[in-house]
Scaffold this motif. Sequence first.
Motif, PDB file in Angstrom:
ATOM      1  N   ALA A  33       0.840  -1.204   0.000  1.00 55.77           N
ATOM      2  CA  ALA A  33       0.000   0.000   0.000  1.00 55.77           C
ATOM      3  C   ALA A  33       0.872   1.250   0.000  1.00 55.77           C
ATOM      4  O   ALA A  33       0.605   2.211  -0.727  1.00 55.77           O
ATOM      5  CB  ALA A  33      -0.930  -0.010   1.220  1.00 55.77           C
ATOM      6  N   PHE A  34       1.933   1.235   0.802  1.00 58.08           N
ATOM      7  CA  PHE A  34       2.850   2.371   0.862  1.00 58.08           C
ATOM      8  C   PHE A  34       3.583   2.554  -0.469  1.00 58.08           C
ATOM      9  O   PHE A  34       3.662   3.663  -0.993  1.00 58.08           O
ATOM     10  CB  PHE A  34       3.848   2.166   2.002  1.00 58.08           C
ATOM     11  N   PHE A  35       4.099   1.474  -1.047  1.00 54.72           N
ATOM     12  CA  PHE A  35       4.833   1.553  -2.319  1.00 54.72           C
ATOM     13  C   PHE A  35       3.954   2.119  -3.430  1.00 54.72           C
ATOM     14  O   PHE A  35       4.401   2.889  -4.270  1.00 54.72           O
ATOM     15  CB  PHE A  35       5.331   0.179  -2.769  1.00 54.72           C
ATOM     16  N   LYS A  36       2.687   1.713  -3.453  1.00 57.96           N
ATOM     17  CA  LYS A  36       1.805   2.109  -4.545  1.00 57.96           C
ATOM     18  C   LYS A  36       1.319   3.553  -4.435  1.00 57.96           C
ATOM     19  O   LYS A  36       0.785   4.084  -5.393  1.00 57.96           O
ATOM     20  CB  LYS A  36       0.634   1.131  -4.663  1.00 57.96           C
ATOM     21  N   ILE A  37       1.539   4.191  -3.301  1.00 58.40           N
ATOM     22  CA  ILE A  37       1.188   5.612  -3.188  1.00 58.40           C
ATOM     23  C   ILE A  37       2.040   6.429  -4.155  1.00 58.40           C
ATOM     24  O   ILE A  37       1.538   7.276  -4.883  1.00 58.40           O
ATOM     25  CB  ILE A  37       1.383   6.120  -1.739  1.00 58.40           C
ATOM     26  N   ASN A  38       3.345   6.181  -4.165  1.00 54.63           N
ATOM     27  CA  ASN A  38       4.257   6.928  -5.034  1.00 54.63           C
ATOM     28  C   ASN A  38       4.299   6.398  -6.454  1.00 54.63           C
ATOM     29  O   ASN A  38       4.651   7.132  -7.371  1.00 54.63           O
ATOM     30  CB  ASN A  38       5.668   6.922  -4.455  1.00 54.63           C
ATOM     31  N   ASN A  39       3.981   5.116  -6.628  1.00 58.91           N
ATOM     32  CA  ASN A  39       4.058   4.517  -7.956  1.00 58.91           C
ATOM     33  C   ASN A  39       2.911   3.528  -8.136  1.00 58.91           C
ATOM     34  O   ASN A  39       3.099   2.324  -7.986  1.00 58.91           O
ATOM     35  CB  ASN A  39       5.416   3.831  -8.139  1.00 58.91           C
ATOM     36  N   PRO A  40       1.719   4.015  -8.481  1.00 61.29           N
ATOM     37  CA  PRO A  40       0.557   3.136  -8.604  1.00 61.29           C
ATOM     38  C   PRO A  40       0.693   2.081  -9.702  1.00 61.29           C
ATOM     39  O   PRO A  40      -0.006   1.094  -9.698  1.00 61.29           O
ATOM     40  CB  PRO A  40      -0.597   4.078  -8.915  1.00 61.29           C
ATOM     41  N   GLU A  41       1.614   2.288 -10.621  1.00 59.06           N
ATOM     42  CA  GLU A  41       1.780   1.371 -11.747  1.00 59.06           C
ATOM     43  C   GLU A  41       2.834   0.290 -11.508  1.00 59.06           C
ATOM     44  O   GLU A  41       3.282  -0.355 -12.442  1.00 59.06           O
ATOM     45  CB  GLU A  41       2.137   2.159 -13.014  1.00 59.06           C
ATOM     46  N   LEU A  42       3.227   0.086 -10.259  1.00 63.25           N
ATOM     47  CA  LEU A  42       4.231  -0.936  -9.963  1.00 63.25           C
ATOM     48  C   LEU A  42       3.798  -2.298 -10.491  1.00 63.25           C
ATOM     49  O   LEU A  42       2.651  -2.697 -10.306  1.00 63.25           O
ATOM     50  CB  LEU A  42       4.434  -1.078  -8.450  1.00 63.25           C
ATOM     51  N   SER A  43       4.720  -2.987 -11.135  1.00 61.60           N
ATOM     52  CA  SER A  43       4.413  -4.331 -11.620  1.00 61.60           C
ATOM     53  C   SER A  43       4.554  -5.336 -10.477  1.00 61.60           C
ATOM     54  O   SER A  43       5.136  -5.032  -9.426  1.00 61.60           O
ATOM     55  CB  SER A  43       5.373  -4.712 -12.750  1.00 61.60           C
ATOM     56  N   LYS A  44       4.046  -6.513 -10.707  1.00 60.29           N
ATOM     57  CA  LYS A  44       4.152  -7.569  -9.701  1.00 60.29           C
ATOM     58  C   LYS A  44       5.618  -7.874  -9.407  1.00 60.29           C
ATOM     59  O   LYS A  44       6.002  -8.066  -8.263  1.00 60.29           O
ATOM     60  CB  LYS A  44       3.424  -8.820 -10.190  1.00 60.29           C
ATOM     61  N   GLU A  45       6.464  -7.889 -10.422  1.00 59.14           N
ATOM     62  CA  GLU A  45       7.898  -8.166 -10.233  1.00 59.14           C
ATOM     63  C   GLU A  45       8.581  -7.059  -9.439  1.00 59.14           C
ATOM     64  O   GLU A  45       9.424  -7.330  -8.589  1.00 59.14           O
ATOM     65  CB  GLU A  45       8.606  -8.377 -11.581  1.00 59.14           C
ATOM     66  N   GLU A  46       8.223  -5.809  -9.700  1.00 60.26           N
ATOM     67  CA  GLU A  46       8.791  -4.692  -8.939  1.00 60.26           C
ATOM     68  C   GLU A  46       8.385  -4.773  -7.469  1.00 60.26           C
ATOM     69  O   GLU A  46       9.198  -4.514  -6.577  1.00 60.26           O
ATOM     70  CB  GLU A  46       8.341  -3.351  -9.536  1.00 60.26           C
ATOM     71  N   ILE A  47       7.142  -5.158  -7.229  1.00 64.37           N
ATOM     72  CA  ILE A  47       6.675  -5.322  -5.850  1.00 64.37           C
ATOM     73  C   ILE A  47       7.448  -6.434  -5.161  1.00 64.37           C
ATOM     74  O   ILE A  47       7.884  -6.289  -4.019  1.00 64.37           O
ATOM     75  CB  ILE A  47       5.150  -5.577  -5.811  1.00 64.37           C
ATOM     76  N   LYS A  48       7.641  -7.549  -5.853  1.00 68.80           N
ATOM     77  CA  LYS A  48       8.404  -8.670  -5.279  1.00 68.80           C
ATOM     78  C   LYS A  48       9.806  -8.229  -4.886  1.00 68.80           C
ATOM     79  O   LYS A  48      10.303  -8.579  -3.815  1.00 68.80           O
ATOM     80  CB  LYS A  48       8.488  -9.828  -6.269  1.00 68.80           C
ATOM     81  N   LEU A  49      10.465  -7.456  -5.756  1.00 74.13           N
ATOM     82  CA  LEU A  49      11.824  -6.983  -5.465  1.00 74.13           C
ATOM     83  C   LEU A  49      11.848  -6.056  -4.253  1.00 74.13           C
ATOM     84  O   LEU A  49      12.734  -6.151  -3.403  1.00 74.13           O
ATOM     85  CB  LEU A  49      12.421  -6.275  -6.681  1.00 74.13           C
ATOM     86  N   LYS A  50      10.875  -5.164  -4.178  1.00 74.26           N
ATOM     87  CA  LYS A  50      10.827  -4.245  -3.036  1.00 74.26           C
ATOM     88  C   LYS A  50      10.577  -5.008  -1.736  1.00 74.26           C
ATOM     89  O   LYS A  50      11.203  -4.727  -0.718  1.00 74.26           O
ATOM     90  CB  LYS A  50       9.745  -3.177  -3.249  1.00 74.26           C
ATOM     91  N   LEU A  51       9.669  -5.979  -1.765  1.00 69.17           N
ATOM     92  CA  LEU A  51       9.400  -6.773  -0.566  1.00 69.17           C
ATOM     93  C   LEU A  51      10.622  -7.583  -0.149  1.00 69.17           C
ATOM     94  O   LEU A  51      10.904  -7.719   1.040  1.00 69.17           O
ATOM     95  CB  LEU A  51       8.208  -7.708  -0.793  1.00 69.17           C
ATOM     96  N   LYS A  52      11.338  -8.084  -1.134  1.00 64.96           N
ATOM     97  CA  LYS A  52      12.543  -8.878  -0.836  1.00 64.96           C
ATOM     98  C   LYS A  52      13.564  -8.063  -0.050  1.00 64.96           C
ATOM     99  O   LYS A  52      14.242  -8.591   0.826  1.00 64.96           O
ATOM    100  CB  LYS A  52      13.156  -9.391  -2.144  1.00 64.96           C
TER     101      LYS A  52
END
Length: 93
Positions: free
Chosen positions: A18-37
């Motif tokens: 939720a926090f990541f998507k505030i600044n970048n609503p278009e994050l891909s699933k792979e980008e989210i996985k990398l950030k969570l990692k």
Amino acid sequence: SEWERRSKAEKKAFRLIAFFKINNPELSKEEIKLKLKSFNLELPKSTDSFLNTYFSTSVAEYGEEKFEFQHKSFQEYFLAEYIIESIINKKIL
């Protein structure tokens, strides 16, 4: 218990998404996985996960898989929890 540990980790991941998507609503699933990692977290994989309750996936025109909250209120809820947790723990990104 193992279920409790996984549930806490899953909820923490949802808050961060939720926090990541505030600044970048278009994050891909792979980008989210990398950030969570980078936080030693991952997207839940089990069928008993709440993942499908809060999120849906779609494929963008260029073939990249997108990860979206089912409803804006879910993102707002998890973002509010993230902010409260951050204030309590004095750890805001």
